[in-house]
Every structure is written in C-alpha cells, then in structure tokens.
Design a protein around this motif. Structure first.
Motif, PDB file in Angstrom:
ATOM      1  N   GLU A 145       0.830  -1.203   0.000  1.00 62.83           N
ATOM      2  CA  GLU A 145       0.000   0.000   0.000  1.00 62.83           C
ATOM      3  C   GLU A 145       0.865   1.255   0.000  1.00 62.83           C
ATOM      4  OE1 GLU A 145      -3.064  -0.385  -1.128  1.00 62.83           O
ATOM      5  OE2 GLU A 145      -3.889   0.797   0.531  1.00 62.83           O
ATOM      6  N   MET A 146       1.976   1.212   0.735  1.00 61.94           N
ATOM      7  CA  MET A 146       2.909   2.351   0.735  1.00 61.94           C
ATOM      8  C   MET A 146       3.418   2.584  -0.679  1.00 61.94           C
ATOM      9  SD  MET A 146       5.109   1.557   4.166  1.00 61.94           S
ATOM     10  CE  MET A 146       6.549   2.459   3.659  1.00 61.94           C
ATOM     11  N   ASN A 147       3.776   1.500  -1.336  1.00 64.31           N
ATOM     12  CA  ASN A 147       4.307   1.603  -2.695  1.00 64.31           C
ATOM     13  C   ASN A 147       3.237   2.168  -3.635  1.00 64.31           C
ATOM     14  OD1 ASN A 147       5.050   0.286  -5.516  1.00 64.31           O
ATOM     15  ND2 ASN A 147       6.901   0.458  -4.282  1.00 64.31           N
ATOM     16  N   ARG A 148       2.003   1.735  -3.445  1.00 57.90           N
ATOM     17  CA  ARG A 148       0.910   2.171  -4.333  1.00 57.90           C
ATOM     18  C   ARG A 148       0.689   3.687  -4.253  1.00 57.90           C
ATOM     19  NH1 ARG A 148      -4.187   3.559  -3.725  1.00 57.90           N
ATOM     20  NH2 ARG A 148      -4.405   2.981  -1.521  1.00 57.90           N
ATOM     21  N   VAL A 149       0.695   4.244  -3.030  1.00 56.39           N
ATOM     22  CA  VAL A 149       0.350   5.670  -2.897  1.00 56.39           C
ATOM     23  C   VAL A 149       1.561   6.594  -3.075  1.00 56.39           C
ATOM     24  CG1 VAL A 149      -1.639   5.144  -1.439  1.00 56.39           C
ATOM     25  CG2 VAL A 149       0.511   5.784  -0.355  1.00 56.39           C
ATOM     26  N   LEU A 150       2.756   5.999  -3.208  1.00 55.71           N
ATOM     27  CA  LEU A 150       3.967   6.795  -3.443  1.00 55.71           C
ATOM     28  C   LEU A 150       4.055   7.140  -4.929  1.00 55.71           C
ATOM     29  CD1 LEU A 150       6.569   7.755  -1.929  1.00 55.71           C
ATOM     30  CD2 LEU A 150       7.617   5.566  -2.550  1.00 55.71           C
ATOM     31  N   LYS A 151       4.520   8.373  -5.235  1.00 57.40           N
ATOM     32  CA  LYS A 151       4.693   8.744  -6.646  1.00 57.40           C
ATOM     33  C   LYS A 151       5.879   7.995  -7.230  1.00 57.40           C
ATOM     34  CE  LYS A 151       3.173  13.558  -6.406  1.00 57.40           C
ATOM     35  NZ  LYS A 151       3.662  14.912  -6.158  1.00 57.40           N
ATOM     36  N   PRO A 152       5.880   7.696  -8.515  1.00 49.90           N
ATOM     37  CA  PRO A 152       7.070   7.098  -9.128  1.00 49.90           C
ATOM     38  C   PRO A 152       8.270   8.019  -8.874  1.00 49.90           C
ATOM     39  CG  PRO A 152       5.219   7.038 -10.636  1.00 49.90           C
ATOM     40  CD  PRO A 152       4.772   7.858  -9.468  1.00 49.90           C
ATOM     41  N   GLY A 153       9.380   7.447  -8.454  1.00 52.87           N
ATOM     42  CA  GLY A 153      10.568   8.254  -8.124  1.00 52.87           C
ATOM     43  C   GLY A 153      10.589   8.686  -6.669  1.00 52.87           C
ATOM     44  N   GLY A 154       9.458   8.529  -5.966  1.00 58.15           N
ATOM     45  CA  GLY A 154       9.371   8.917  -4.550  1.00 58.15           C
ATOM     46  C   GLY A 154      10.125   7.936  -3.646  1.00 58.15           C
ATOM     47  N   THR A 155      10.363   8.371  -2.409  1.00 57.91           N
ATOM     48  CA  THR A 155      11.160   7.564  -1.471  1.00 57.91           C
ATOM     49  C   THR A 155      10.353   7.192  -0.234  1.00 57.91           C
ATOM     50  OG1 THR A 155      13.135   8.744  -2.179  1.00 57.91           O
ATOM     51  CG2 THR A 155      13.310   7.566  -0.094  1.00 57.91           C
ATOM     52  N   ALA A 156      10.533   5.954   0.208  1.00 56.02           N
ATOM     53  CA  ALA A 156       9.939   5.517   1.481  1.00 56.02           C
ATOM     54  C   ALA A 156      11.058   5.313   2.489  1.00 56.02           C
ATOM     55  CB  ALA A 156       9.170   4.214   1.277  1.00 56.02           C
ATOM     56  N   VAL A 157      10.824   5.774   3.714  1.00 59.10           N
ATOM     57  CA  VAL A 157      11.809   5.611   4.789  1.00 59.10           C
ATOM     58  C   VAL A 157      11.137   4.885   5.950  1.00 59.10           C
ATOM     59  CG1 VAL A 157      13.284   6.806   6.455  1.00 59.10           C
ATOM     60  CG2 VAL A 157      12.999   7.746   4.173  1.00 59.10           C
ATOM     61  N   VAL A 158      11.710   3.760   6.330  1.00 64.42           N
ATOM     62  CA  VAL A 158      11.144   2.951   7.414  1.00 64.42           C
ATOM     63  C   VAL A 158      12.173   2.877   8.550  1.00 64.42           C
ATOM     64  CG1 VAL A 158      10.333   0.648   8.066  1.00 64.42           C
ATOM     65  CG2 VAL A 158       9.844   1.534   5.769  1.00 64.42           C
ATOM     66  N   LEU A 159      11.761   3.316   9.730  1.00 66.17           N
ATOM     67  CA  LEU A 159      12.618   3.198  10.923  1.00 66.17           C
ATOM     68  C   LEU A 159      11.990   2.134  11.818  1.00 66.17           C
ATOM     69  CD1 LEU A 159      14.763   4.222  13.007  1.00 66.17           C
ATOM     70  CD2 LEU A 159      13.188   6.077  13.560  1.00 66.17           C
ATOM     71  N   GLU A 160      12.764   1.161  12.218  1.00 60.70           N
ATOM     72  CA  GLU A 160      12.184   0.069  13.018  1.00 60.70           C
ATOM     73  C   GLU A 160      13.256  -0.570  13.896  1.00 60.70           C
ATOM     74  OE1 GLU A 160       9.969  -1.419  14.943  1.00 60.70           O
ATOM     75  OE2 GLU A 160       8.560  -1.137  13.275  1.00 60.70           O
ATOM     76  N   PHE A 161      12.836  -1.134  15.015  1.00 57.30           N
ATOM     77  CA  PHE A 161      13.767  -1.887  15.858  1.00 57.30           C
ATOM     78  C   PHE A 161      14.310  -3.075  15.082  1.00 57.30           C
ATOM     79  CE2 PHE A 161      11.293  -0.002  19.406  1.00 57.30           C
ATOM     80  CZ  PHE A 161      12.364   0.561  20.090  1.00 57.30           C
ATOM     81  N   SER A 162      15.562  -3.416  15.376  1.00 59.47           N
ATOM     82  CA  SER A 162      16.135  -4.646  14.831  1.00 59.47           C
ATOM     83  C   SER A 162      16.873  -5.343  15.961  1.00 59.47           C
ATOM     84  CB  SER A 162      17.036  -4.333  13.638  1.00 59.47           C
ATOM     85  OG  SER A 162      17.858  -3.222  13.893  1.00 59.47           O
ATOM     86  N   LYS A 163      17.563  -6.433  15.637  1.00 52.79           N
ATOM     87  CA  LYS A 163      18.178  -7.224  16.710  1.00 52.79           C
ATOM     88  C   LYS A 163      19.705  -7.111  16.639  1.00 52.79           C
ATOM     89  CE  LYS A 163      15.644 -10.622  15.011  1.00 52.79           C
ATOM     90  NZ  LYS A 163      14.350 -10.376  14.422  1.00 52.79           N
ATOM     91  N   PRO A 164      20.346  -6.545  17.677  1.00 51.32           N
ATOM     92  CA  PRO A 164      21.804  -6.522  17.666  1.00 51.32           C
ATOM     93  C   PRO A 164      22.335  -7.956  17.685  1.00 51.32           C
ATOM     94  CG  PRO A 164      20.948  -5.596  19.720  1.00 51.32           C
ATOM     95  CD  PRO A 164      19.771  -5.997  18.906  1.00 51.32           C
ATOM     96  N   ARG A 165      23.428  -8.198  16.963  1.00 56.51           N
ATOM     97  CA  ARG A 165      23.858  -9.585  16.810  1.00 56.51           C
ATOM     98  C   ARG A 165      25.227  -9.881  17.406  1.00 56.51           C
ATOM     99  NH1 ARG A 165      19.928  -9.054  12.922  1.00 56.51           N
ATOM    100  NH2 ARG A 165      18.725 -10.950  12.619  1.00 56.51           N
TER     101      ARG A 165
END
Ligand SMILES: C[S@@+](CC[C@H](N)C(=O)[O-])C[C@H]1O[C@@H](n2cnc3c(N)ncnc32)[C@H](O)[C@@H]1O
Length: 240
Positions: A145-165
C-alpha cells in the motif's frame, strides 16, 4: 502465529494493537524517551536527514502515533504532511501537541489503516514510518500500500527496531529488553501487555536483509539498510 499484545483475547492483531496504543497513548511519549534514554529522538533525526536530498513537498507519515516523526520531518520544509494511524487515542495526543506548537496548518492527522490506505495511487513524494511496520497485521499488504500511494521516483523511509547480533550488545540488549523494559513499562503505562509485546514483536520481526527482501518483493527499488546504535534499530529506504 502472529505476535499479539493480549494473548488471552481472540481479537485480531490489528484491533489488539489499536487497543494497546489507545491504552498507553497518554504515557507513550514519556516512556519512549525514558526507556530509550532519548536515543529514539536521534534515530528519527537520522531517518529524516536521509530524506533531505529528495526535498519532498507532500509527505505521508504512516503509523504516525503522537506525530513525533511528522514533526521532525517539518525540518525538510514540505508543503504538507498527512499522518495516519489506527489508534484514535494516539491521534488525540498528537493533535493536542500540534495545536500547542501551532502546526495544525502543516500537519494533518487522520484515522487510516496502513493496509488499506485512503489515498489515490501515486499521491505522495515521500512516505515515512517509524516503529510502525512491526505492528502491521499483514506486513506485505502494508508495504504494498505504501508503494501504491507513493509517486514514481518517490522515497519511502522505514525506521524500526532490529536485533543486535554481536557480543556484548546482543546480551546487554536482551537483558534490558526482557527484564527491565517490561517492568518499567508496565508500572508507568498501567498496561500489562504493551511492554512485553514490544520485545516479543521485535524478536519475531524480519529485520536487516530479511526486511529488505520483503521491501523489494512489493516493488521498492534502490533499497538501502542503515544499522543504528549497534543494530538496535535500522532505517530502510527504497524508491518507487
Ligand atoms: C510505536 S507507535 C509509533 C508512533 C510514531 N511513528 C513514533 O515514531 O513514535 C506505532 C503506531 O503504529 C500504529 N499502527 C499499528 N498498526 C497500524 C496500521 N495497520 N495502520 C496505521 N497505524 C498503525 C499504532 O496505532 C501506533 O500508534
């Protein structure tokens, strides 16, 4: 089996997540900054700075909560930011914050589900999500859905927790996340499950290369993964 906050209830993940954030909305900002020793603020700043070269004019902040990421994004001087969330409680706290800061003309907050976004195709120059994707009921649907509503050439930025290894951060982080954070979170928020759900949902969430694979599968290109603070959080960027 999806990781849900209230394991003794039969509601789907989406309803449970909305209920949980409604329950903790009043304490959310304080707990966020307190439990992360303010590092969450630095992570959001870093994520916004990655978007700076794009100079986006119309931005969508998904899972906007109390609007902290949307407010940080104002640094890029967009014309307008729309924030959507499924928790009316979080949105109410966010609206109050925007009113106090005199930002209601720049940021609009509205109810909206990431898995069924109430916008036309190709609408936004940029899309941001901070600590939201882990809570989606259907991750692929939300990212598509994020991809659908983004304009072509537009950027998505996702900030999320991850697991230190790596040692010793992995061990320190696991101790803190499993033993300290749930106890403090429960006492302050008065919600028995929210801060137990947090480490459990991070554990189950596909991070790093696994996230990038799903991000690309739904159509994002030029994807990048930036690991933050020994891998405790990550920023993922992708273009349409
Ligand atoms: C941890 S908070 C993050 C809030 C804010 N982005 C921040 O950086 O502090 C996660 C938010 O995601 C929202 N959320 C979860 N699933 C969602 C969905 N399917 N659509 C929209 N918002 C969702 C929750 O209601 C909650 O407000």
């Amino acid at each position: 089996m999806a990781v849900v906050p209230y394991k003794d209830q039969n509601d789907d993940k989406k309803s449970q997540v909305a209920t949980m954030f409604n329950n903790i909305a009043g304490k959310y900002d304080f707990l966020n900054h307190f439990l992360s020793a303010g590092i969450d603020i630095i992570w959001r700043k870093k994520a916004v700075s990655l978007l700076a070269p794009e100079k986006p004019k119309y931005v969508l902040d998904i899972a906007t909560g109390t609007a902290d990421f949307a407010i940080e994004t104002l640094r890029l001087n967009p014309d307008k930011i729309v924030g959507v969330d499924i928790s009316e409680g979080m949105l109410a706290v966010g609206r109050e914050k925007l009113a106090k800061k005199g930002l209601t003309n720049k940021i609009e907050l509205k109810y909206g589900d990431s898995e069924n976004l109430p916008f036309e195709d190709n609408t936004f120059d940029a899309i941001t999500v901070a600590f939201g994707v882990r809570n989606f009921e259907n991750l692929k649907k939300g990212l598509s859905e994020m991809n659908r509503v983004l304009k072509p050439g537009g950027t998505a930025v996702v900030l999320e927790f991850s697991k230190p290894r790596s040692f010793p951060m992995k061990q320190l982080y696991q101790f803190y996340f499993k033993n300290i954070l749930p106890v403090v979170g429960k006492i302050v928020s008065k919600d028995n499950a929210a801060y137990t759900y947090l480490p459990e949902s991070v554990q189950a969430f596909p991070d790093g290369k696994d996230f990038i694979s799903i991000f690309e599968e739904v159509g994002f290109k030029n994807t990048k993964w930036h690991s933050l603070t020994f891998g405790i959080s990550s920023i993922y960027t992708g273009k349409k």
